[in-house]
Enzyme design. Structure first.
Site, PDB file in Angstrom:
ATOM      1  N   GLY A  81       0.813  -1.221   0.000  1.00 21.08           N
ATOM      2  CA  GLY A  81       0.000   0.000   0.000  1.00 21.08           C
ATOM      3  C   GLY A  81       0.844   1.268   0.000  1.00 21.08           C
ATOM      4  O   GLY A  81       0.413   2.308  -0.505  1.00 21.08           O
TER       5      GLY A  81
ATOM      6  N   GLU B 150       1.670   1.757  -3.499  1.00 18.97           N
ATOM      7  CA  GLU B 150       0.438   2.203  -4.177  1.00 18.97           C
ATOM      8  C   GLU B 150       0.168   3.677  -3.893  1.00 18.97           C
ATOM      9  O   GLU B 150      -0.266   4.431  -4.769  1.00 18.97           O
ATOM     10  CB  GLU B 150      -0.751   1.338  -3.742  1.00 18.97           C
ATOM     11  CG  GLU B 150      -0.710  -0.026  -4.426  1.00 18.97           C
ATOM     12  CD  GLU B 150      -1.660  -1.050  -3.834  1.00 18.97           C
ATOM     13  OE1 GLU B 150      -1.789  -1.088  -2.588  1.00 18.97           O
ATOM     14  OE2 GLU B 150      -2.268  -1.813  -4.595  1.00 18.97           O
TER      15      GLU B 150
ATOM     16  N   GLU C 202       2.947  -8.438  -1.373  1.00 13.92           N
ATOM     17  CA  GLU C 202       1.667  -9.081  -1.021  1.00 13.92           C
ATOM     18  C   GLU C 202       1.653 -10.565  -1.342  1.00 13.92           C
ATOM     19  O   GLU C 202       1.055 -11.364  -0.635  1.00 13.92           O
ATOM     20  CB  GLU C 202       0.510  -8.397  -1.776  1.00 13.92           C
ATOM     21  CG  GLU C 202       0.088  -7.070  -1.194  1.00 13.92           C
ATOM     22  CD  GLU C 202       0.827  -5.880  -1.789  1.00 13.92           C
ATOM     23  OE1 GLU C 202       1.953  -6.073  -2.311  1.00 13.92           O
ATOM     24  OE2 GLU C 202       0.287  -4.767  -1.750  1.00 13.92           O
TER      25      GLU C 202
HETATM   26  N1  CO8 Z   1       2.024  -3.917   8.815  1.00 18.28           N
HETATM   27  C1  CO8 Z   1       2.170  -3.953  10.159  1.00 18.28           C
HETATM   28  N2  CO8 Z   1       3.359  -3.829  10.783  1.00 18.28           N
HETATM   29  C2  CO8 Z   1       4.450  -3.665  10.024  1.00 18.28           C
HETATM   30  C3  CO8 Z   1       4.384  -3.618   8.621  1.00 18.28           C
HETATM   31  C4  CO8 Z   1       3.107  -3.743   8.020  1.00 18.28           C
HETATM   32  N3  CO8 Z   1       2.934  -3.677   6.675  1.00 18.28           N
HETATM   33  N4  CO8 Z   1       5.631  -3.455   8.142  1.00 18.28           N
HETATM   34  C5  CO8 Z   1       6.459  -3.379   9.196  1.00 18.28           C
HETATM   35  N5  CO8 Z   1       5.748  -3.515  10.344  1.00 18.28           N
HETATM   36  C6  CO8 Z   1       6.265  -3.492  11.723  1.00 18.28           C
HETATM   37  C7  CO8 Z   1       6.969  -4.778  12.087  1.00 18.28           C
HETATM   38  O1  CO8 Z   1       6.029  -5.763  12.495  1.00 18.28           O
HETATM   39  C8  CO8 Z   1       7.856  -4.302  13.215  1.00 18.28           C
HETATM   40  O2  CO8 Z   1       7.073  -4.182  14.391  1.00 18.28           O
HETATM   41  P1  CO8 Z   1       7.658  -4.682  15.808  1.00 18.28           P
HETATM   42  O3  CO8 Z   1       8.856  -3.790  16.039  1.00 18.28           O
HETATM   43  O4  CO8 Z   1       6.529  -4.436  16.750  1.00 18.28           O
HETATM   44  O5  CO8 Z   1       8.023  -6.099  15.641  1.00 18.28           O
HETATM   45  C9  CO8 Z   1       8.268  -2.908  12.783  1.00 18.28           C
HETATM   46  O6  CO8 Z   1       7.290  -2.511  11.809  1.00 18.28           O
HETATM   47  C10 CO8 Z   1       9.628  -2.856  12.142  1.00 18.28           C
HETATM   48  O7  CO8 Z   1       9.672  -3.810  11.104  1.00 18.28           O
HETATM   49  P2  CO8 Z   1      10.784  -4.951  10.999  1.00 18.28           P
HETATM   50  O8  CO8 Z   1      11.343  -5.273  12.350  1.00 18.28           O
HETATM   51  O9  CO8 Z   1      10.212  -6.081  10.213  1.00 18.28           O
HETATM   52  O10 CO8 Z   1      11.899  -4.169  10.173  1.00 18.28           O
HETATM   53  P3  CO8 Z   1      12.948  -4.789   9.141  1.00 18.28           P
HETATM   54  O11 CO8 Z   1      13.868  -3.681   8.761  1.00 18.28           O
HETATM   55  O12 CO8 Z   1      13.541  -6.034   9.665  1.00 18.28           O
HETATM   56  O13 CO8 Z   1      12.074  -5.211   7.852  1.00 18.28           O
HETATM   57  C11 CO8 Z   1      10.414  -4.851   6.153  1.00 18.28           C
HETATM   58  C12 CO8 Z   1      11.423  -4.219   7.117  1.00 18.28           C
HETATM   59  C13 CO8 Z   1      11.146  -5.683   5.097  1.00 18.28           C
HETATM   60  C14 CO8 Z   1       9.662  -3.713   5.461  1.00 18.28           C
HETATM   61  C15 CO8 Z   1       9.448  -5.760   6.932  1.00 18.28           C
HETATM   62  O14 CO8 Z   1       8.920  -5.017   8.045  1.00 18.28           O
HETATM   63  C16 CO8 Z   1       8.273  -6.230   6.136  1.00 18.28           C
HETATM   64  O15 CO8 Z   1       8.402  -7.156   5.362  1.00 18.28           O
HETATM   65  N6  CO8 Z   1       7.083  -5.601   6.318  1.00 18.28           N
HETATM   66  C17 CO8 Z   1       5.876  -5.988   5.635  1.00 18.28           C
HETATM   67  C18 CO8 Z   1       5.863  -5.487   4.206  1.00 18.28           C
HETATM   68  C19 CO8 Z   1       4.623  -5.972   3.490  1.00 18.28           C
HETATM   69  O16 CO8 Z   1       4.365  -7.145   3.373  1.00 18.28           O
HETATM   70  N7  CO8 Z   1       3.816  -5.018   2.990  1.00 18.28           N
HETATM   71  C20 CO8 Z   1       2.609  -5.283   2.263  1.00 18.28           C
HETATM   72  C21 CO8 Z   1       1.449  -5.305   3.194  1.00 18.28           C
HETATM   73  S1  CO8 Z   1      -0.052  -5.833   2.434  1.00 18.28           S
HETATM   74  C22 CO8 Z   1      -0.563  -4.475   1.578  1.00 18.28           C
HETATM   75  O17 CO8 Z   1       0.047  -3.429   1.591  1.00 18.28           O
HETATM   76  C23 CO8 Z   1      -1.837  -4.636   0.817  1.00 18.28           C
HETATM   77  C24 CO8 Z   1      -2.274  -3.309   0.221  1.00 18.28           C
HETATM   78  C25 CO8 Z   1      -3.758  -3.285   0.017  1.00 18.28           C
HETATM   79  C26 CO8 Z   1      -4.292  -1.865  -0.085  1.00 18.28           C
HETATM   80  C27 CO8 Z   1      -3.963  -1.040   1.119  1.00 18.28           C
HETATM   81  C28 CO8 Z   1      -4.427   0.370   1.105  1.00 18.28           C
HETATM   82  C29 CO8 Z   1      -3.856   1.138   2.269  1.00 18.28           C
END
Ligand code: CO8
Length: 258
Positions: free
Chosen positions: A109, A112, A132
């Site tokens: 997102g 996006e 995703e």
């Molecule tokens: N949602 C919720 N929490 C998140 C997200 C997320 N998308 N991304 C990161 N966080 C949180 C982590 O859980 C973590 O929290 P905590 O410290 O409490 O454990 C904190 O942010 C820091 O993240 P990381 O420790 O994982 O940091 P890294 O540097 O190790 O990794 C990454 C960074 C690679 C970005 C990793 O956090 C990751 O893979 N995040 C998810 C990315 C992802 O899959 N995004 C797609 C989500 S689905 C989506 O966007 C569908 C869109 C549909 C339309 C939406 C319209 C708004």
């Protein structure tokens, strides 16, 4: 008790700023945050003092996608009833130029959101992608559409199906971004560009954006007819008179957005 706000927004020198502000979760976009972003955009769009809008992240990311925790247990019926994308669709209706200043992650997102903006300034450390597929889903806020239109089917399919992160230099190579800049200069460069646009006649910018968006989807004939109508329309503006008179009188034009 009022809900917490997940963005900061303010205005300065004709520019409306929106800062995504959930840095602890890499600015993951929960529904309230999307609603706040859209409301701020709409407010800026109607504010005559604002000519350009600039969206930026905070902490170490632009936005790492939709909030996975919030949607993990959603059902299709809940999603249908929620109709959250109706709000998201309002982003495309914003008439003023919107610039995204992207550093760090712009995923799902977050990507996006950046692709919904008109200009993307990206820091060298920016990482774009649609992960995703790794969550068992796919983009839902225009990602497959905008990426395909921007880079073509073959490459878009590759990025969407692998979910890999694209370096800023690759995004630049594919023509997805406006400018690639060193990280420490990102905000300065995006702001410099915003100021440059803020000096232009607002109605011209408005109709150029409208016409270019039309050109993306319409056939050449239709798009050119549309262009012509908007060209004629600008002759109804006082900024057209001012712009052309200023040229003839060899002085800088003072545009008022009328
Ligand atoms: N949602 C919720 N929490 C998140 C997200 C997320 N998308 N991304 C990161 N966080 C949180 C982590 O859980 C973590 O929290 P905590 O410290 O409490 O454990 C904190 O942010 C820091 O993240 P990381 O420790 O994982 O940091 P890294 O540097 O190790 O990794 C990454 C960074 C690679 C970005 C990793 O956090 C990751 O893979 N995040 C998810 C990315 C992802 O899959 N995004 C797609 C989500 S689905 C989506 O966007 C569908 C869109 C549909 C339309 C939406 C319209 C708004």
């Amino acid at each position: 008790m009022s809900k917490p706000s997940f963005i900061n927004f303010w205005q300065e020198n004709g520019i409306g700023y929106i800062e995504l502000n959930r840095p602890k979760v890499l600015n993951a976009l929960n529904r309230q945050m999307v609603s706040e972003i859209v409301s701020a955009l709409a407010e800026f769009d109607h504010n005559h003092d604002i000519r350009v809008i600039l969206i930026k992240g905070s902490g170490r990311a632009f936005a790492a996608g939709a909030d996975i925790d919030e949607m993990a247990h959603d059902t299709p019926v809940q999603l249908e009833l929620l109709n959250q994308f109706a709000e998201w669709d309002r982003i495309s209706l914003i008439k003023k130029p919107v610039i995204a200043a992207v550093h760090g992650f712009a995923l799902g997102g977050g990507f996006e959101l950046a692709l919904s903006c008109d200009f993307i300034f990206a820091a060298e450390n920016a990482r774009f992608g649609f992960p995703e597929v790794n969550l068992g889903v796919m983009p839902g806020a225009g990602g497959t559409v905008r990426l395909t239109k921007a880079m073509g089917r073959t490459k878009a399919l590759e990025w969407l199906c692998t979910g890999e992160q694209m370096e800023a230099s690759a995004a630049n190579h594919y023509g997805l971004i406006t400018r690639l800049v060193p990280e420490e200069l990102l905000f300065e460069e995006a702001e410099r560009f915003a100021k440059k646009l803020a000096e232009k006649p607002p109605l011209s910018l408005r109709l150029i954006k409208d016409t270019v968006n039309k050109a993306v989807d319409a056939n050449v004939y239709e798009a050119m007819q549309y262009e012509r109508k908007n060209f004629y329309l600008l002759f109804a503006s006082s900024d057209q008179k001012e712009g052309m008179e200023a040229f003839v009188e060899k002085r800088p034009a003072a545009f008022r957005g009328q």
